[in-house]
Design an enzyme around this catalytic site. Structure first.
Site, PDB file in Angstrom:
ATOM      1  N   THR A   1       0.879  -1.177   0.000  1.00 21.05           N
ATOM      2  CA  THR A   1       0.000   0.000   0.000  1.00 21.05           C
ATOM      3  C   THR A   1       0.920   1.232   0.000  1.00 21.05           C
ATOM      4  OG1 THR A   1      -0.096   0.302   2.389  1.00 21.05           O
ATOM      5  CG2 THR A   1      -1.574  -1.332   1.467  1.00 21.05           C
ATOM      6  N   LYS A   2       0.345   2.413   0.216  1.00 22.59           N
ATOM      7  CA  LYS A   2       1.186   3.621   0.301  1.00 22.59           C
ATOM      8  C   LYS A   2       0.982   4.261   1.664  1.00 22.59           C
ATOM      9  CE  LYS A   2       1.555   6.605  -3.170  1.00 22.59           C
ATOM     10  NZ  LYS A   2       2.988   6.672  -3.470  1.00 22.59           N
ATOM     11  N   PRO A   3       1.442   3.626   2.735  1.00 21.30           N
ATOM     12  CA  PRO A   3       1.225   4.208   4.059  1.00 21.30           C
ATOM     13  C   PRO A   3       2.219   5.338   4.311  1.00 21.30           C
ATOM     14  CG  PRO A   3       2.464   2.163   4.253  1.00 21.30           C
ATOM     15  CD  PRO A   3       2.264   2.418   2.793  1.00 21.30           C
TER      16      PRO A   3
ATOM     17  N   TYR B   1       7.109   6.028   4.572  1.00 18.99           N
ATOM     18  CA  TYR B   1       8.059   6.906   3.866  1.00 18.99           C
ATOM     19  C   TYR B   1       9.215   7.347   4.754  1.00 18.99           C
ATOM     20  CZ  TYR B   1       5.466   6.344  -0.262  1.00 18.99           C
ATOM     21  OH  TYR B   1       4.904   5.737  -1.353  1.00 18.99           O
TER      22      TYR B   1
ATOM     23  N   LEU C   1       5.561  -1.636  -3.747  1.00 21.05           N
ATOM     24  CA  LEU C   1       4.211  -1.084  -3.912  1.00 21.05           C
ATOM     25  C   LEU C   1       3.494  -1.729  -5.093  1.00 21.05           C
ATOM     26  CD1 LEU C   1       2.179   1.232  -3.156  1.00 21.05           C
ATOM     27  CD2 LEU C   1       3.398   2.641  -4.825  1.00 21.05           C
TER      28      LEU C   1
END
Ligand code: PMP
Length: 256
Positions: free
Chosen positions: A105-107, A111, A164
């Site tokens: 996912t892009k949590p 980052y 991702l």
């Protein structure tokens, strides 16, 4: 907008994994993105970032659907790294496993892993970092996927390598195999295979197609931008700028 529907669907899937939700559904995000661009009179390349925020003010860390809210911001899109071809290193930081902070996912919290790797790369004079998984296989860049070229075949690690669920990567695979007739293989890649690739490039919504010149100081090919990378990049630019009739269904017009 390039693959707006796919991006919003991925946002929705990511939110689901994190027990959050798109408060007003996908259609509200489509309209808000288009309204944002129209109200700001955007007529140039632009990067749009919709985010689902968890707005809890509890002391304990919680994830609850009802705390979700959505914000969308955008900024001009130029070259992600302002060089024709970049020098990268393999990071000493490992990619966070999908079972720790879900990297498919892009949590936002994930980052920090990317920022640490980028910082280390910059401090050591490189332009970008390549992550290995905890198992030691090639995963992805700090915010880009990886393609290698060996003997005319494009190769990219599978999403099981803690990277991702990428939209540019998926699009480039389709473009390579269906539009340009290249062979493509998805398989695990070991670190040293990067060093002996004929060509390599990174890709992403921000990075677009970014050619790689060297990995850990091993110069790839003849040190220029390889022919397949060049062709993939040009075709990608043609597709996202609406110059390829057969791929117009990937685009949503902002100004009609
Ligand atoms: N990996 C990570 C960690 C990223 O943040 C990005 C940028 N979104 C990518 C890969 C590239 O994915 P996409 O093509 O969907 O932008």
């Amino acid at each position: 907008m390039f693959r707006l529907d796919d991006h919003v669907r991925r946002l929705e899937r990511s939110a689901k994994v994190l027990c959050l939700r798109l408060t007003e559904g996908r259609d509200a995000v489509y309209s808000a993105v288009l309204e944002l661009l129209r109200r700001n009179e955007i007529r140039h390349d632009i990067y749009v970032r919709p985010m689902v925020i968890s707005g809890s003010n509890l002391l304990a860390p919680v994830l609850r659907e009802e705390d979700s809210s959505t914000i969308i911001w955008c900024m001009p899109l130029k070259r992600y790294i302002d060089k024709d071809a970049i020098d990268v290193c393999v990071s000493s930081w490992r990619r966070t496993p999908d079972n720790a902070i879900p990297s498919r996912t892009k949590p936002t919290g994930g980052y920090l892993n990317s920022a640490l790797a980028r910082r280390e790369a910059y401090d050591n004079g490189y332009d970008e970092a390549i992550f290995l998984t905890e198992g030691g296989m090639v995963s992805e860049g700090s915010a880009e996927h990886i393609f290698l070229v060996r003997d005319g075949t494009l190769i990219s690690p599978p999403s099981t390598e803690d990277n991702l669920d990428g939209i540019t990567r998926r699009s480039l695979i389709t473009m390579a195999t269906e539009d340009l007739g290249y062979a493509f293989v998805e398989r695990p890649i070991g670190r040293t295979e990067l060093y002996v690739a004929d060509e390599m490039f990174l890709c992403g919504t921000g990075a677009q197609v970014t050619p790689v010149r060297s990995v850990d100081k091993r110069v790839l090919g003849d040190g220029g931008i390889g022919p397949i990378t060049e062709r993939m990049s040009a075709h990608f630019q043609d597709v996202v700028h609406g110059r390829v009739e057969a791929r117009m269904d990937w685009l949503t017009p902002v100004w009609v």
